[in-house]
Each structure stands twice: as structure tokens, then as C-alpha cells.
Scaffold this motif. Structure first.
Motif, PDB file in Angstrom:
ATOM      1  N   LYS A 109       0.956  -1.220  -0.076  1.00 36.68           N
ATOM      2  CA  LYS A 109       0.143  -0.133  -0.107  1.00 36.68           C
ATOM      3  C   LYS A 109       0.713   1.266  -0.022  1.00 36.68           C
ATOM      4  O   LYS A 109       0.581   2.269  -0.502  1.00 36.68           O
ATOM      5  N   MET A 110       1.912   1.259   0.621  1.00 37.53           N
ATOM      6  CA  MET A 110       2.888   2.234   0.464  1.00 37.53           C
ATOM      7  C   MET A 110       3.602   2.680  -0.900  1.00 37.53           C
ATOM      8  O   MET A 110       3.442   3.775  -1.180  1.00 37.53           O
ATOM      9  N   LEU A 111       3.671   1.437  -1.483  1.00 41.06           N
ATOM     10  CA  LEU A 111       4.358   1.472  -2.970  1.00 41.06           C
ATOM     11  C   LEU A 111       3.368   2.226  -3.824  1.00 41.06           C
ATOM     12  O   LEU A 111       3.451   2.818  -4.689  1.00 41.06           O
ATOM     13  N   ASN A 112       1.934   2.137  -3.359  1.00 43.19           N
ATOM     14  CA  ASN A 112       0.829   2.466  -4.276  1.00 43.19           C
ATOM     15  C   ASN A 112       0.438   3.896  -3.847  1.00 43.19           C
ATOM     16  O   ASN A 112      -0.658   4.221  -4.366  1.00 43.19           O
ATOM     17  N   GLY A 113       1.145   4.399  -2.829  1.00 45.05           N
ATOM     18  CA  GLY A 113       0.874   5.671  -2.210  1.00 45.05           C
ATOM     19  C   GLY A 113      -0.201   5.894  -1.192  1.00 45.05           C
ATOM     20  O   GLY A 113      -0.603   6.966  -0.839  1.00 45.05           O
ATOM     21  N   GLY A 114      -0.355   4.808  -0.486  1.00 45.21           N
ATOM     22  CA  GLY A 114      -1.465   4.949   0.278  1.00 45.21           C
ATOM     23  C   GLY A 114      -0.628   5.368   1.742  1.00 45.21           C
ATOM     24  O   GLY A 114      -1.321   5.826   2.691  1.00 45.21           O
ATOM     25  N   TYR A 115       0.341   5.267   2.038  1.00 44.37           N
ATOM     26  CA  TYR A 115       1.320   5.680   3.096  1.00 44.37           C
ATOM     27  C   TYR A 115       2.685   6.412   2.865  1.00 44.37           C
ATOM     28  O   TYR A 115       3.154   6.139   1.692  1.00 44.37           O
ATOM     29  N   ALA A 116       2.937   7.249   3.612  1.00 41.74           N
ATOM     30  CA  ALA A 116       4.188   7.878   3.237  1.00 41.74           C
ATOM     31  C   ALA A 116       5.220   6.762   3.963  1.00 41.74           C
ATOM     32  O   ALA A 116       4.973   5.908   4.819  1.00 41.74           O
ATOM     33  N   THR A 117       6.520   7.033   3.436  1.00 44.00           N
ATOM     34  CA  THR A 117       7.397   5.926   3.950  1.00 44.00           C
ATOM     35  C   THR A 117       7.836   5.827   5.350  1.00 44.00           C
ATOM     36  O   THR A 117       7.838   4.787   6.004  1.00 44.00           O
ATOM     37  N   GLY A 118       7.766   7.035   6.102  1.00 43.83           N
ATOM     38  CA  GLY A 118       8.167   6.931   7.510  1.00 43.83           C
ATOM     39  C   GLY A 118       6.779   6.380   8.089  1.00 43.83           C
ATOM     40  O   GLY A 118       7.030   5.519   9.294  1.00 43.83           O
ATOM     41  N   GLU A 119       5.717   6.814   7.779  1.00 45.39           N
ATOM     42  CA  GLU A 119       4.284   6.193   8.439  1.00 45.39           C
ATOM     43  C   GLU A 119       4.387   4.777   8.293  1.00 45.39           C
ATOM     44  O   GLU A 119       4.086   3.993   9.306  1.00 45.39           O
ATOM     45  N   ALA A 120       4.484   4.142   6.882  1.00 47.57           N
ATOM     46  CA  ALA A 120       4.642   2.814   6.761  1.00 47.57           C
ATOM     47  C   ALA A 120       5.762   1.991   7.459  1.00 47.57           C
ATOM     48  O   ALA A 120       5.422   1.003   7.974  1.00 47.57           O
ATOM     49  N   ILE A 121       6.866   2.562   7.812  1.00 45.52           N
ATOM     50  CA  ILE A 121       7.990   1.910   8.567  1.00 45.52           C
ATOM     51  C   ILE A 121       7.247   1.742   9.994  1.00 45.52           C
ATOM     52  O   ILE A 121       7.440   0.866  10.732  1.00 45.52           O
ATOM     53  N   THR A 122       6.825   2.850  10.505  1.00 46.41           N
ATOM     54  CA  THR A 122       6.295   2.773  11.838  1.00 46.41           C
ATOM     55  C   THR A 122       5.182   1.730  12.079  1.00 46.41           C
ATOM     56  O   THR A 122       5.235   1.151  13.065  1.00 46.41           O
ATOM     57  N   LEU A 123       4.210   1.818  11.340  1.00 47.87           N
ATOM     58  CA  LEU A 123       3.286   0.807  11.320  1.00 47.87           C
ATOM     59  C   LEU A 123       3.713  -0.791  11.121  1.00 47.87           C
ATOM     60  O   LEU A 123       3.137  -1.346  12.089  1.00 47.87           O
ATOM     61  N   MET A 124       4.721  -1.031  10.459  1.00 47.54           N
ATOM     62  CA  MET A 124       5.203  -2.214  10.387  1.00 47.54           C
ATOM     63  C   MET A 124       5.973  -2.889  11.740  1.00 47.54           C
ATOM     64  O   MET A 124       5.599  -3.729  12.055  1.00 47.54           O
ATOM     65  N   LEU A 125       6.624  -1.720  12.349  1.00 48.11           N
ATOM     66  CA  LEU A 125       7.286  -1.916  13.548  1.00 48.11           C
ATOM     67  C   LEU A 125       6.065  -2.128  14.738  1.00 48.11           C
ATOM     68  O   LEU A 125       6.224  -2.941  15.714  1.00 48.11           O
ATOM     69  N   VAL A 126       4.913  -1.302  14.506  1.00 50.12           N
ATOM     70  CA  VAL A 126       4.159  -1.411  15.556  1.00 50.12           C
ATOM     71  C   VAL A 126       3.141  -2.899  15.298  1.00 50.12           C
ATOM     72  O   VAL A 126       2.973  -3.529  16.247  1.00 50.12           O
ATOM     73  N   GLN A 127       2.843  -3.276  14.192  1.00 48.07           N
ATOM     74  CA  GLN A 127       2.493  -4.438  13.926  1.00 48.07           C
ATOM     75  C   GLN A 127       3.329  -5.714  14.557  1.00 48.07           C
ATOM     76  O   GLN A 127       2.803  -6.677  15.119  1.00 48.07           O
ATOM     77  N   ILE A 128       4.458  -5.565  14.471  1.00 47.61           N
ATOM     78  CA  ILE A 128       5.554  -6.525  15.230  1.00 47.61           C
ATOM     79  C   ILE A 128       5.524  -6.536  16.533  1.00 47.61           C
ATOM     80  O   ILE A 128       5.343  -7.672  17.029  1.00 47.61           O
ATOM     81  N   ALA A 129       5.484  -5.258  16.856  1.00 46.08           N
ATOM     82  CA  ALA A 129       5.205  -5.275  18.510  1.00 46.08           C
ATOM     83  C   ALA A 129       3.951  -6.011  18.914  1.00 46.08           C
ATOM     84  O   ALA A 129       3.836  -6.491  19.914  1.00 46.08           O
ATOM     85  N   GLY A 130       2.741  -5.618  18.437  1.00 47.80           N
ATOM     86  CA  GLY A 130       1.513  -6.314  18.364  1.00 47.80           C
ATOM     87  C   GLY A 130       1.710  -7.843  18.653  1.00 47.80           C
ATOM     88  O   GLY A 130       0.956  -8.291  19.186  1.00 47.80           O
ATOM     89  N   GLY A 131       2.454  -8.243  17.673  1.00 48.46           N
ATOM     90  CA  GLY A 131       2.844  -9.734  17.399  1.00 48.46           C
ATOM     91  C   GLY A 131       3.447 -10.541  18.590  1.00 48.46           C
ATOM     92  O   GLY A 131       2.946 -11.444  19.117  1.00 48.46           O
ATOM     93  N   VAL A 132       4.194  -9.591  19.072  1.00 50.38           N
ATOM     94  CA  VAL A 132       4.920 -10.051  20.469  1.00 50.38           C
ATOM     95  C   VAL A 132       3.993 -10.040  21.674  1.00 50.38           C
ATOM     96  O   VAL A 132       4.054 -11.118  22.396  1.00 50.38           O
ATOM     97  N   LEU A 133       3.244  -9.098  21.734  1.00 44.19           N
ATOM     98  CA  LEU A 133       2.360  -9.044  23.033  1.00 44.19           C
ATOM     99  C   LEU A 133       1.345 -10.205  22.690  1.00 44.19           C
ATOM    100  O   LEU A 133       0.900 -10.834  23.683  1.00 44.19           O
TER     101      LEU A 133
END
Length: 241
Positions: free
Chosen positions: A73-97
Motif C-alpha cells: 500500500k505504501m508503494l501504491n501511495g497509501g502511506y508515506a515511507t516513515g508512516e509505513a515503517i512505523t506501522l510495520m514496527l507497531v504490527q511486529i510489537a503487537g505480534g510480540v504482545l
């Protein structure tokens, strides 16, 4: 307060509680669902995605729950790069919890389950036949089918869906992918789904656990990201998005 980051964090946590939960329920000794089998597991994962998406959207996210989806979705313009990276890290953190909560919920069953591989399988995927290049191909193709199908499902040619209907269709897709393509690698499809709970397996005091199979851990991270990239390129080239 709702934000995309809170939505993706809590939504992914919910995804893993349901998803890891159905695997634990089906595999751990002493569970009333022990031996329920593959169909039970993929049905549970379909519900996991459905509930995770609803929770994510309710809290301000887009229901990605998956860095491969967020990347496409980032590649398609749905997110700015920084926002997308933060979301990915947040998703991994949710997986840990979510993985840690799974450990907590099934306390008592870890002690009586002797197979260390079964305990690991509750948290993360592993190949039926270990061949890293082939395993990578399987994850690339399966994730491509996920992301490409999602792009097609929500394309302008298909038409707008009624509110709340889309997550049900994605859940059906997850069930179908598990039934059709899940048997080779356990169909991770999602770096957060695999890496987050794998970290939880490593840090939680699980009785009698073995190692966390870090030698394989790159496959369900790299494969889905490549699959998401290819799905974006083909979807863009064919005019689906």
C-alpha cells in the motif's frame, strides 16, 4: 483516542491471540481441542484476521495487520515511507504482545506437552520439508496471492462493498489460502504474524521449550515482503490499482 498506530498494534495483538490460540488449542496436550486438525486451525486463523481487522479499523487503523500489505500500500501511495515503517514496527510489537498473551493463557499445558517443536509451532511457522529456497518460493507465491487478491477484491471494477463486508471476504481468502497453499510452510504470509510471536517464544518462560529456530526466521519475513512487492507491480501493471 484512535490512531492508525494504535489500531494496527491492538488489531495485530488480537490477530495473534486468536491465531496462535487456535494452534495451541489444537496441538497442546490436555486441551479439549487437541487433535482438531488443520481445518480447525485455518478456520481459527480466518476468524483471527476478521476480528483483527475489525478491531484495527475501530481504533483508527486500516486493518493491514501485516507489513507486506502495508508495504504494498505504501508503494501504491497509501502511506508515506516513515508512516509505513512505523506501522510495520507497531504490527511486529503487537505480534510480540499477542504471543505473550498466548503463553499466559495456556499455562499448565506447556508443562505437559513434551514436544518442543509443537510448542514452537504454536507461535510461528516452520516448513514441512526444510529447503530454504523452496520454502521462500512458497511464501512469496502465497503472499502474492493474498495481496493480489486483496487488491482485486477492492478494485474499482469489482465495485464498492457494503460497510463491514470487506473483512469477511478477506477472512474467506485466508481460509482458502490455508486450505490450498498452507501445507508446505504453514502459510505465514505476514512478517508480524511470524516474527512477533517468535520473539515472544524466545522471551517467555515457556516450560520445556526449545530454541526459536532463528535459522528459518528470515523466510517468513523476506518471502512475504517480496510477494507483496510483486503483487503491487503486477496489480499496477494490469490496472487493478
Amino acid at each position: 483516542m484512535t490512531t492508525p498506530f494504535l489500531g494496527e498494534f491492538v488489531g495485530t495483538t488480537v490477530l495473534i491471540i486468536f491465531g496462535n490460540g487456535v494452534v495451541a488449542n489444537s496441538l497442546l496436550k490436555g486441551s479439549k481441542a487437541e487433535g482438531a486438525g488443520w481445518l480447525n486451525i485455518i478456520a481459527g486463523w480466518a476468524v483471527a484476521v476478521l476480528m483483527g481487522v475489525f478491531v484495527s479499523v475501530a481504533l483508527g487503523g486500516q486493518g493491514d495487520l501485516n507489513p507486506a500489505v502495508t508495504f504494498a500500500k505504501m508503494l501504491n501511495g497509501g502511506y508515506a515511507t516513515g508512516e509505513a515503517i512505523t506501522l510495520m514496527l507497531v504490527q511486529i510489537a503487537g505480534g510480540v504482545l499477542g504471543g505473550c498473551i498466548t503463553w499466559l493463557f495456556f499455562r499448565g499445558h506447556w508443562e505437559i506437552t513434551e514436544d518442543k517443536g509443537v510448542k514452537l509451532a504454536v507461535f510461528c511457522t516452520g516448513p514441512a520439508i526444510r529447503n530454504y529456497s523452496q520454502n521462500l518460493i512458497c511464501e512469496i507465491i502465497a503472499t502474492f496471492m493474498l495481496v493480489f487478491s486483496v487488491f482485486a477484491m477492492f478494485s474499482k471494477n469489482v465495485g464498492a462493498m457494503s460497510p463491514g463486508y470487506g473483512p469477511y471476504m478477506v477472512a474467506v481468502l485466508i481460509f482458502g489460502l490455508g486450505a490450498c497453499l498452507g501445507g508446505t510452510t504453514g502459510y505465514a504470509l505476514n512478517p508480524a504474524r511470524d516474527l512477533g510471536p517468535r520473539i515472544a517464544h524466545a522471551i517467555c518462560p515457556i516450560a520445556g521449550k526449545g530454541d526459536s529456530d532463528w535459522s528459518y526466521s528470515w523466510v517468513p519475513v523476506v518471502g512475504p515482503m517480496i510477494g507483496g512487492l510483486i503483487a503491487f507491480v503486477l496489480s499496477k501493471g494490469l490496472g487493478i490499482i
